[in-house]
Design an enzyme around this catalytic site. Structure first.
Site, PDB file in Angstrom:
ATOM      1  CB  CYS A  50      27.569  -6.983  48.741  1.00  9.76           C
ATOM      2  SG  CYS A  50      28.513  -5.561  49.294  1.00  9.76           S
ATOM      3  CD  GLN A  51      33.196 -10.078  45.339  1.00 10.09           C
ATOM      4  OE1 GLN A  51      32.369 -10.984  45.296  1.00 10.09           O
ATOM      5  NE2 GLN A  51      34.462 -10.288  45.678  1.00 10.09           N
TER       6      GLN A  51
END
Length: 137
Positions: free
Chosen positions: A97-98
């Site tokens: 994910c980020q």
């Protein structure tokens, strides 16, 4: 024993317990999200074990940049798409994910789909970029 009976000391004890719990929370919550790997271990797993990289960010974020050969499977869609991410369920899956905060949520869905080795990239794409590793746009 008088120490615990004094109301002023009870307040200090409560503060100590609460602050200790807050300090321990990241470790406790990390365990619920499954196994984590750093960028070095992730790179080794990709190169030596053909790990499948699954990016769970939304399509617009994925288009701005992602790990080479990553498959896009937004978290909102992951349960429906999990079965088709890898032909061999024993191949390691690395969820990205980020920042590494949301990838733990994907762990349960992928385990339920039958994958035996599911890992989250610690620090997410941000850590990958900070390490100077390649990003594809």
């Amino acid at each position: 024993m008088n120490f615990f009976a004094d109301y002023n000391n009870l307040a200090l004890i409560a503060v100590a317990v609460v602050s200790g719990g807050l300090l321990a929370w990241p470790t406790i919550s990390r365990g619920a999200g499954g196994k984590r790997v750093n960028t070095t271990i992730a790179t080794q797993m990709i190169n030596k074990r053909n790990a499948v990289v699954v990016d769970i960010r939304e399509a617009a974020e994925f288009a701005k940049g992602h790990l080479p050969q990553a498959k896009s499977a937004p978290l909102s869609d992951l349960a429906a798409r999990a079965a088709g991410l890898a032909k061999d369920k024993s191949v390691p899956i690395i969820v990205v994910c980020q920042t590494g905060q949301s990838s733990g949520k994907a762990h349960a869905a992928l385990k339920e789909a039958g994958y035996s080795e599911v890992y989250s990239l610690d620090g997410g794409l941000a850590a990958w970029q900070q390490a100077g590793l390649p990003v594809v746009k």
